[in-house]
Design a protein around this motif. Structure first.
Motif, PDB file in Angstrom:
ATOM      1  N   TRP A   1       1.857   1.074  -5.713  1.00 39.15           N
ATOM      2  CA  TRP A   1       2.769   1.958  -5.018  1.00 39.15           C
ATOM      3  C   TRP A   1       3.386   2.650  -5.863  1.00 39.15           C
ATOM      4  O   TRP A   1       3.485   3.979  -5.694  1.00 39.15           O
ATOM      5  CB  TRP A   1       3.848   0.866  -4.360  1.00 39.15           C
TER       6      TRP A   1
ATOM      7  N   LEU B   1       3.693   6.961  -5.925  1.00 35.64           N
ATOM      8  CA  LEU B   1       5.092   7.771  -5.858  1.00 35.64           C
ATOM      9  C   LEU B   1       5.190   8.810  -6.880  1.00 35.64           C
ATOM     10  O   LEU B   1       5.388   9.699  -6.717  1.00 35.64           O
ATOM     11  CB  LEU B   1       6.049   6.790  -5.882  1.00 35.64           C
TER      12      LEU B   1
ATOM     13  N   VAL C   1       1.277   7.118  -0.665  1.00 32.59           N
ATOM     14  CA  VAL C   1       2.481   6.546  -0.611  1.00 32.59           C
ATOM     15  C   VAL C   1       3.066   5.761   0.627  1.00 32.59           C
ATOM     16  O   VAL C   1       3.227   4.808   0.907  1.00 32.59           O
ATOM     17  CB  VAL C   1       3.653   7.507  -0.895  1.00 32.59           C
TER      18      VAL C   1
ATOM     19  N   THR D   1       3.432   2.062   1.443  1.00 31.36           N
ATOM     20  CA  THR D   1       4.722   1.460   1.916  1.00 31.36           C
ATOM     21  C   THR D   1       4.460   0.798   3.222  1.00 31.36           C
ATOM     22  O   THR D   1       5.304  -0.020   3.383  1.00 31.36           O
ATOM     23  CB  THR D   1       5.666   2.648   2.096  1.00 31.36           C
TER      24      THR D   1
ATOM     25  N   TRP E   1      13.251   6.617  -5.395  1.00 33.36           N
ATOM     26  CA  TRP E   1      12.465   7.129  -4.053  1.00 33.36           C
ATOM     27  C   TRP E   1      13.229   8.112  -3.329  1.00 33.36           C
ATOM     28  O   TRP E   1      12.522   9.019  -3.092  1.00 33.36           O
ATOM     29  CB  TRP E   1      12.776   5.620  -3.263  1.00 33.36           C
TER      30      TRP E   1
ATOM     31  N   LEU F   1      10.177   9.620   2.929  1.00 36.27           N
ATOM     32  CA  LEU F   1       9.273   8.716   2.282  1.00 36.27           C
ATOM     33  C   LEU F   1       9.530   7.174   2.658  1.00 36.27           C
ATOM     34  O   LEU F   1       8.821   6.098   2.367  1.00 36.27           O
ATOM     35  CB  LEU F   1       9.130   8.587   0.847  1.00 36.27           C
TER      36      LEU F   1
END
Lengths: 227, 220
Positions: A108, A112, A131, A135, A171, A182
């Motif tokens: 992950w 990102l 992503v 997620t 994030w 996101l």
């Protein structure tokens, strides 16, 4: 209760350092925070982590522990009688928490970060799609692990909450940089709500870096190529 | 009961064919072994490891556990009354996890590139791998095993790669014995253990397998 001498080498902006700090907060352990200067590595860091030369490094009674997830487990085990458990108690639940924490780091986070390092729109779009897909996996993981409770770990923050939650500052910065949501309330509602709960936790709140400050730091770390 | 534990693995795999199997053997856990070629991406593999679709997969009482080092910790925690794989002291445990992670993260990529690629890519991979071997040689020092006197977590993690050493040496054109004498003595000690001998693949078969795979990679 004697906790011993505890130092943590790190940086205010590092996700991985934050993991260690949240864990120390959960156990109410006092420690000396040794802030590294960006762009240099202190002698103590190089001596304490000669293999990777990276932060965070926890130094407990002069003995160094490296790697954020390993540090969090160490904190849980060295101070097992302090506060609540950070890892779940059952072997299978521990294995699941470890699996997803590894997924956060190996799959992950890599996706990102590639949004920030993407060259051109095509690469950025591909990174965003990746992503979003990953997620989505984490949303399912949350539903499976939390079992209706507020955190991955159940009633209170634990290992996997810390592993993923520490990324929330970055994030947001990546969202702003990509100009694309996101952490979507409609696509991943459970994660979205979990994120708010996590950030408001008293052991987390004082550590979460302020977005503008972090975004400024991000521009230094990931400079955009000159047009 | 043997049907309580199932291991999905592939005989030439760099993990599990050493790592998880050795751990199960050390603990004396009976299990059913299912040969599973990860490239076939069979429905059973996709069902049991939907995220990574990779072997090994450990199934215990119907629940799946993935990733070799996570499996090692699980095995140690479930079958905790016999032969500890990880030390009980939190600091020693952290050290073991550190080196396990080092092997897990640093070894795989350059290892397969040394036998699987050529030219510039192979040269870079070889240089990197030799550095990692050197780090591990230094870390071992004069200890009997990585954990000290007792065969454990780090030894099991590294021995998981052992059956590939010959192939790596052959295609990388170097000798582990010549360059890393302490590591070599350590492998000999590990090979005296029944759990290791019955768990790892035959090195010559792996070399043959590597030849086949190299030709395939070339063709693709």
């Amino acid at each position: 209760m004697v906790t011993g001498d505890v130092k943590l080498i790190g940086s205010w902006a590092s996700v991985f350092v934050m993991r260690a700090r949240i864990a120390l907060n959960l156990k109410s352990i006092s420690y000396e925070f040794l802030q590294e200067t960006y762009g240099t590595k202190s002698e103590l860091l190089l001596k304490s982590n000669p293999v990777h030369k990276k932060i965070p490094v926890l130094i407990h009674d002069d003995k160094p522990v490296c790697e954020s997830n390993i540090i969090v487990q160490y904190i849980d085990e060295a101070w097992s009688s302090y506060g609540l458990s950070i890892l779940p108690s059952q072997p299978y639940d521990r294995a699941i928490a470890r699996f997803w924490a590894a997924y956060v780091d190996d799959k992950w986070f890599i996706a990102l970060r590639s949004i920030l390092t993407a060259r051109g729109e095509e690469e950025k779009k591909a990174a965003i799609a990746e992503v979003e897909e990953r997620t989505d996996h984490l949303e399912k993981a949350f539903i499976e692990c939390s079992n209706g409770k507020p955190f991955f770990n159940g009633d209170h923050i634990g290992y996997l909450d810390i592993a993923l939650g520490s990324f929330l500052g970055w994030w947001k910065v990546v969202e702003l940089d990509a100009n694309h949501i996101l952490l979507d309330e409609t696509k991943t509602p459970s994660l979205f709500q979990w994120a708010e709960r996590f950030c408001n936790d008293p052991d987390v709140k004082p550590l979460m870096p302020e977005t503008t400050k972090l975004a400024e730091f991000a521009r230094k770390l990931f400079p955009k190529p000159q047009a | 009961m043997a049907d309580e534990v199932i291991l999905l693995d592939y005989w030439p795999s760099m993990f599990g064919m050493g790592t998880t199997k050795i751990a199960l053997a050390e603990k004396g856990v009976a299990y059913e072994y299912k040969e599973t070629d990860p490239r076939a991406k069979t429905s059973s593999l996709i069902e049991t490891n939907p995220i990574h679709k990779k072997i090994p997969v450990l199934i215990h009482k119907g629940k799946q556990i993935c990733e070799p080092l996570i499996q090692l910790e699980y095995i140690d925690e479930v079958w905790s009354d016999t032969y500890p794989i990880l030390p009980s002291d939190p600091y020693q445990k952290a050290q073991a996890r550190f080196w396990g992670a080092f092997i897990d993260k640093k070894f795989y990529d350059p290892s397969w590139k040394v036998w699987g690629t050529t030219g510039e890519e192979q040269v870079t991979a070889k240089k990197e791998l030799l550095e990692h071997f050197k780090t591990l040689e230094t870390e071992l020092g004069d200890k009997t095993y990585y954990g000290g006197d007792v065969f454990g977590f780090v030894d099991i993690a590294l021995m998981g790669y052992y059956s590939w050493f010959k192939a790596i040496e052959k295609f990388g054109e170097f000798s582990i014995e010549a360059e890393f004498p302490k590591l070599t003595q350590w492998t000999k000690r590990c090979l005296e253990r029944e759990s290791v001998v019955m768990s790892i693949a035959d090195s010559d078969k792996i070399v043959e397998y590597a030849y086949v795979l190299r030709r395939k990679l070339r063709a693709e």
